[in-house]
Design a protein around this motif. Sequence first.
Motif, PDB file in Angstrom:
ATOM      1  N   PHE A   1       2.139  -2.237 -13.289  1.00 48.32           N
ATOM      2  CA  PHE A   1       2.100  -1.207 -11.944  1.00 48.32           C
ATOM      3  C   PHE A   1       1.871  -2.189  -9.794  1.00 48.32           C
ATOM      4  N   VAL A   2       1.790  -3.609 -10.600  1.00 49.79           N
ATOM      5  CA  VAL A   2       1.759  -4.194  -9.342  1.00 49.79           C
ATOM      6  C   VAL A   2       3.663  -4.946  -9.426  1.00 49.79           C
ATOM      7  N   ALA A   3       3.824  -4.851 -10.257  1.00 45.29           N
ATOM      8  CA  ALA A   3       5.165  -5.493 -10.173  1.00 45.29           C
ATOM      9  C   ALA A   3       6.779  -5.270  -9.634  1.00 45.29           C
ATOM     10  N   PRO A   4       6.357  -3.474  -8.931  1.00 50.38           N
ATOM     11  CA  PRO A   4       7.665  -3.878  -8.077  1.00 50.38           C
ATOM     12  C   PRO A   4       7.520  -3.259  -7.158  1.00 50.38           C
TER      13      PRO A   4
ATOM     14  N   ALA B   1       6.175  -5.080 -20.715  1.00 47.01           N
ATOM     15  CA  ALA B   1       7.299  -5.151 -20.465  1.00 47.01           C
ATOM     16  C   ALA B   1       8.278  -4.733 -18.691  1.00 47.01           C
ATOM     17  N   LEU B   2       7.666  -4.581 -17.954  1.00 41.90           N
ATOM     18  CA  LEU B   2       7.938  -4.208 -16.425  1.00 41.90           C
ATOM     19  C   LEU B   2       7.293  -5.912 -15.833  1.00 41.90           C
ATOM     20  N   THR B   3       6.137  -6.378 -15.898  1.00 43.73           N
ATOM     21  CA  THR B   3       5.970  -7.657 -16.311  1.00 43.73           C
ATOM     22  C   THR B   3       6.823  -8.881 -16.628  1.00 43.73           C
ATOM     23  N   GLY B   4       6.870  -8.609 -17.750  1.00 43.81           N
ATOM     24  CA  GLY B   4       8.195  -9.787 -18.510  1.00 43.81           C
ATOM     25  C   GLY B   4       9.640 -10.004 -17.546  1.00 43.81           C
TER      26      GLY B   4
ATOM     27  N   ILE C   1       0.745  -1.179  -0.320  1.00 42.14           N
ATOM     28  CA  ILE C   1      -0.173  -0.193  -0.016  1.00 42.14           C
ATOM     29  C   ILE C   1       1.209   1.850  -0.122  1.00 42.14           C
ATOM     30  N   LEU C   2       1.681   1.246   0.693  1.00 42.06           N
ATOM     31  CA  LEU C   2       2.853   2.693   1.362  1.00 42.06           C
ATOM     32  C   LEU C   2       3.419   2.663   0.084  1.00 42.06           C
ATOM     33  N   LEU C   3       4.410   1.962  -0.932  1.00 44.16           N
ATOM     34  CA  LEU C   3       4.770   1.902  -2.498  1.00 44.16           C
ATOM     35  C   LEU C   3       3.591   2.585  -2.919  1.00 44.16           C
ATOM     36  N   GLY C   4       2.525   1.593  -3.030  1.00 41.74           N
ATOM     37  CA  GLY C   4       1.433   1.655  -4.372  1.00 41.74           C
ATOM     38  C   GLY C   4       0.956   3.218  -4.531  1.00 41.74           C
TER      39      GLY C   4
ATOM     40  N   ILE D   1      15.894  -3.346  -8.679  1.00 40.00           N
ATOM     41  CA  ILE D   1      16.171  -3.849 -10.290  1.00 40.00           C
ATOM     42  C   ILE D   1      14.932  -3.502 -11.001  1.00 40.00           C
ATOM     43  N   LEU D   2      13.607  -3.546 -10.249  1.00 39.57           N
ATOM     44  CA  LEU D   2      12.041  -3.146 -10.890  1.00 39.57           C
ATOM     45  C   LEU D   2      12.106  -1.261 -10.746  1.00 39.57           C
ATOM     46  N   TRP D   3      12.032  -1.545  -9.309  1.00 34.64           N
ATOM     47  CA  TRP D   3      12.115  -0.178  -9.328  1.00 34.64           C
ATOM     48  C   TRP D   3      12.813   0.850 -10.365  1.00 34.64           C
ATOM     49  N   LEU D   4      14.170   0.744  -9.871  1.00 38.52           N
ATOM     50  CA  LEU D   4      15.109   1.464 -11.437  1.00 38.52           C
ATOM     51  C   LEU D   4      14.190   1.112 -12.434  1.00 38.52           C
ATOM     52  N   TYR D   5      13.599   0.410 -13.074  1.00 34.93           N
ATOM     53  CA  TYR D   5      13.457   0.123 -14.104  1.00 34.93           C
ATOM     54  C   TYR D   5      11.707   0.607 -14.597  1.00 34.93           C
ATOM     55  N   ALA D   6      11.439   0.726 -13.002  1.00 36.37           N
ATOM     56  CA  ALA D   6       9.959   1.607 -13.413  1.00 36.37           C
ATOM     57  C   ALA D   6      10.207   2.933 -13.568  1.00 36.37           C
TER      58      ALA D   6
END
Length: 262
Positions: free
Chosen positions: A126-129, A203-206, A34-37, A190-195
């Motif tokens: 949206f959810v992945a990171p 792409a983020l999901t992948g 919730i906080l990160l979202g 990795i995902l946070w920076l990629y997003a």
Amino acid sequence: MLIHPQFDPVAIWLGPLPIRWYGLMYLLAFAQFILLGRYRIKTRPSIMTAEQLDDLLFYGMLGVILGGRLGQVLFYEPGYYFSHPFEIIAVWKGGMSFHGGFLGVVIALGLWARKQRLNWLAVTDFVAPLVPLGLAAGRIGNFINGELWGRVADANLPWAMVFPQAGDLQPRHPSQLYHVGLEGLALFLILWLYAGKNRPRGALTGAGLVGYGCFRFITEYFREPDAGIFGQSYTISMGQWLSLPMIAVGILLLVLAYRKQH
């Protein structure tokens, strides 16, 4: 050589009700989601509102719990649970499969996206990171419980640890902490920076699927393999078998996402 601290699995008692560390780790995972979202919603153009995020979490929680439990039943211990069907609902005793929980969440997100008339891949992007730190919390819960211990390690390894729950005094890899470091902290970074930049849809999901699948495949080499539906194998474990489709689907999503962009 270290010895597992043998934490009390019960964090606190509320009268006759035990509050277990493992349950608190799940609560921590949902809280950070919730906080990160909400941070992402405030700082970047978003497909959803904070109120929708709360609703999404409810669907995700159901997917994690139902899918994780059914995954444990079907992928790892079908014989036991089919012989003891009432144990299937005893989630408080532990026994949750990540890959089952993942499938449960995928289905839950699909149902939620359809309800909100949003694109499914846009929701999973949206959810992945937001997921890896929650996975790290769950693995910390495994470590506190002294479960899912690692394979036997060289006694000279400085962080080799004896897990009395394993039934022997052999030094083992604290593989739960390897999961925390790779599938949790490293994958989150990795995902946070990629997003941080706009990416083509999917792409983020992948990237999340490939990252988790690869990291899980690596950490399984240090973890005592579970006896899954294919039996117990030290060559390729049940967790690795289940990670291979994630990697394949993730690569396919990345290729299609960037091909469509161009």
